[in-house]
Design a protein around this motif. Structure first.
Motif, PDB file in Angstrom:
ATOM      1  N   TRP A   1       0.797  -1.214   0.000  1.00  0.00           N
ATOM      2  CA  TRP A   1       0.000   0.000   0.000  1.00  0.00           C
ATOM      3  C   TRP A   1       0.838   1.277   0.000  1.00  0.00           C
ATOM      4  O   TRP A   1       0.504   2.216  -0.716  1.00  0.00           O
ATOM      5  CB  TRP A   1      -0.973  -0.001   1.172  1.00  0.00           C
ATOM      6  CG  TRP A   1      -2.176  -0.834   0.879  1.00  0.00           C
ATOM      7  CD1 TRP A   1      -2.488  -2.042   1.392  1.00  0.00           C
ATOM      8  CD2 TRP A   1      -3.220  -0.521  -0.048  1.00  0.00           C
ATOM      9  NE1 TRP A   1      -3.655  -2.511   0.844  1.00  0.00           N
ATOM     10  CE2 TRP A   1      -4.128  -1.585  -0.030  1.00  0.00           C
ATOM     11  CE3 TRP A   1      -3.473   0.557  -0.890  1.00  0.00           C
ATOM     12  CZ2 TRP A   1      -5.264  -1.603  -0.814  1.00  0.00           C
ATOM     13  CZ3 TRP A   1      -4.609   0.537  -1.677  1.00  0.00           C
ATOM     14  CH2 TRP A   1      -5.495  -0.533  -1.640  1.00  0.00           C
TER      15      TRP A   1
ATOM     16  N   VAL B   1       0.161   4.202  -2.811  1.00  0.00           N
ATOM     17  CA  VAL B   1      -0.196   5.574  -2.440  1.00  0.00           C
ATOM     18  C   VAL B   1       0.878   6.546  -2.928  1.00  0.00           C
ATOM     19  O   VAL B   1       0.568   7.613  -3.450  1.00  0.00           O
ATOM     20  CB  VAL B   1      -0.407   5.692  -0.912  1.00  0.00           C
ATOM     21  CG1 VAL B   1      -0.590   7.137  -0.502  1.00  0.00           C
ATOM     22  CG2 VAL B   1      -1.616   4.863  -0.494  1.00  0.00           C
ATOM     23  N   ARG B   2       2.147   6.179  -2.785  1.00  0.00           N
ATOM     24  CA  ARG B   2       3.238   7.039  -3.247  1.00  0.00           C
ATOM     25  C   ARG B   2       3.127   7.288  -4.749  1.00  0.00           C
ATOM     26  O   ARG B   2       3.335   8.406  -5.224  1.00  0.00           O
ATOM     27  CB  ARG B   2       4.577   6.395  -2.907  1.00  0.00           C
ATOM     28  CG  ARG B   2       5.744   7.352  -2.984  1.00  0.00           C
ATOM     29  CD  ARG B   2       7.046   6.717  -2.501  1.00  0.00           C
ATOM     30  NE  ARG B   2       6.959   6.275  -1.118  1.00  0.00           N
ATOM     31  CZ  ARG B   2       7.101   5.008  -0.718  1.00  0.00           C
ATOM     32  NH1 ARG B   2       7.347   4.057  -1.587  1.00  0.00           N
ATOM     33  NH2 ARG B   2       7.013   4.690   0.555  1.00  0.00           N
TER      34      ARG B   2
ATOM     35  N   MET C   1       0.380   7.300  -6.475  1.00  0.00           N
ATOM     36  CA  MET C   1      -0.773   8.170  -6.700  1.00  0.00           C
ATOM     37  C   MET C   1      -0.427   9.625  -6.405  1.00  0.00           C
ATOM     38  O   MET C   1      -0.917  10.533  -7.062  1.00  0.00           O
ATOM     39  CB  MET C   1      -1.955   7.736  -5.823  1.00  0.00           C
ATOM     40  CG  MET C   1      -2.597   6.438  -6.236  1.00  0.00           C
ATOM     41  SD  MET C   1      -3.871   5.892  -5.089  1.00  0.00           S
ATOM     42  CE  MET C   1      -5.092   7.163  -5.275  1.00  0.00           C
ATOM     43  N   VAL C   2       0.416   9.849  -5.419  1.00  0.00           N
ATOM     44  CA  VAL C   2       0.718  11.200  -4.971  1.00  0.00           C
ATOM     45  C   VAL C   2       1.684  11.911  -5.919  1.00  0.00           C
ATOM     46  O   VAL C   2       1.615  13.124  -6.082  1.00  0.00           O
ATOM     47  CB  VAL C   2       1.295  11.168  -3.534  1.00  0.00           C
ATOM     48  CG1 VAL C   2       1.838  12.518  -3.120  1.00  0.00           C
ATOM     49  CG2 VAL C   2       0.224  10.706  -2.565  1.00  0.00           C
TER      50      VAL C   2
ATOM     51  N   ALA D   1      -0.287  13.718  -9.008  1.00  0.00           N
ATOM     52  CA  ALA D   1      -1.737  13.687  -8.905  1.00  0.00           C
ATOM     53  C   ALA D   1      -2.313  15.073  -8.612  1.00  0.00           C
ATOM     54  O   ALA D   1      -1.718  15.861  -7.900  1.00  0.00           O
ATOM     55  CB  ALA D   1      -2.142  12.732  -7.795  1.00  0.00           C
TER      56      ALA D   1
ATOM     57  N   ALA E   1      -7.160  13.491  -6.341  1.00  0.00           N
ATOM     58  CA  ALA E   1      -6.469  12.208  -6.229  1.00  0.00           C
ATOM     59  C   ALA E   1      -5.655  12.143  -4.942  1.00  0.00           C
ATOM     60  O   ALA E   1      -5.546  11.094  -4.315  1.00  0.00           O
ATOM     61  CB  ALA E   1      -5.567  11.973  -7.435  1.00  0.00           C
ATOM     62  N   LEU E   2      -5.091  13.266  -4.532  1.00  0.00           N
ATOM     63  CA  LEU E   2      -4.353  13.302  -3.269  1.00  0.00           C
ATOM     64  C   LEU E   2      -5.279  13.036  -2.086  1.00  0.00           C
ATOM     65  O   LEU E   2      -4.904  12.357  -1.134  1.00  0.00           O
ATOM     66  CB  LEU E   2      -3.646  14.651  -3.100  1.00  0.00           C
ATOM     67  CG  LEU E   2      -2.481  14.905  -4.039  1.00  0.00           C
ATOM     68  CD1 LEU E   2      -1.969  16.325  -3.854  1.00  0.00           C
ATOM     69  CD2 LEU E   2      -1.376  13.908  -3.804  1.00  0.00           C
TER      70      LEU E   2
ATOM     71  N   ALA F   1      -5.972   9.361  -2.023  1.00  0.00           N
ATOM     72  CA  ALA F   1      -4.809   8.646  -1.510  1.00  0.00           C
ATOM     73  C   ALA F   1      -4.729   8.760   0.003  1.00  0.00           C
ATOM     74  O   ALA F   1      -4.422   7.788   0.703  1.00  0.00           O
ATOM     75  CB  ALA F   1      -3.533   9.183  -2.149  1.00  0.00           C
TER      76      ALA F   1
ATOM     77  N   MET G   1      -7.403   6.535   1.504  1.00  0.00           N
ATOM     78  CA  MET G   1      -7.006   5.127   1.387  1.00  0.00           C
ATOM     79  C   MET G   1      -5.959   4.779   2.441  1.00  0.00           C
ATOM     80  O   MET G   1      -6.006   3.717   3.049  1.00  0.00           O
ATOM     81  CB  MET G   1      -6.434   4.841  -0.016  1.00  0.00           C
ATOM     82  CG  MET G   1      -7.465   4.883  -1.125  1.00  0.00           C
ATOM     83  SD  MET G   1      -8.629   3.539  -1.034  1.00  0.00           S
ATOM     84  CE  MET G   1      -7.538   2.174  -1.329  1.00  0.00           C
ATOM     85  N   GLY G   2      -5.029   5.686   2.654  1.00  0.00           N
ATOM     86  CA  GLY G   2      -4.008   5.472   3.689  1.00  0.00           C
ATOM     87  C   GLY G   2      -4.609   5.356   5.064  1.00  0.00           C
ATOM     88  O   GLY G   2      -4.198   4.521   5.876  1.00  0.00           O
TER      89      GLY G   2
END
Length: 104
Positions: A75, A79-80, A82-83, A86, A90-91, A94, A97-98
């Motif tokens: 994960w 996430v990294r 996505m960031v 993004a 999207a951030l 993320a 989700m984290g």
């Protein structure tokens, strides 16, 4: 006994389909669920033995779900990624989700 892959069978809980589709469906489910499933030939209502199903899957090159290796992604890497590039929405996804992953 050789079996026709296009033979019509009934997979318990899924309905009527071809033999190849039934075996592919069975091999995709986890082993503990596979033990409870049954495949019946439509022509004479005979049940296929688990050994026969395993042999047909092997002959036709259908792998069991446990044999399929998934890429090892964690994960934090997801996430990294996505960031990195993004936009703000999207951030936010993320971050949420984290938070969800951290709570599990």
């Amino acid at each position: 006994m050789t079996s026709d892959p296009e033979e019509s069978v009934r997979l318990q809980g899924y309905g009527e389909m071809t033999l190849r589709t039934a075996i592919a469906t069975l091999m995709a489910v986890p082993a503990r669920d596979r033990a409870d499933a049954a495949v019946f030939r439509v022509r004479d209502e005979s049940r296929l033995a688990p050994r026969e199903i395993a042999e047909l899957a092997s002959d036709w090159g259908i792998a069991q779900a446990a044999d399929i290796k998934l890429p090892d992604r964690h994960w934090p890497d997801i996430v990294r990624g996505m960031v990195r590039e993004a936009p703000l929405p999207a951030l936010m996804v993320a971050f949420l989700m984290g938070v969800l992953v951290a709570r599990r």
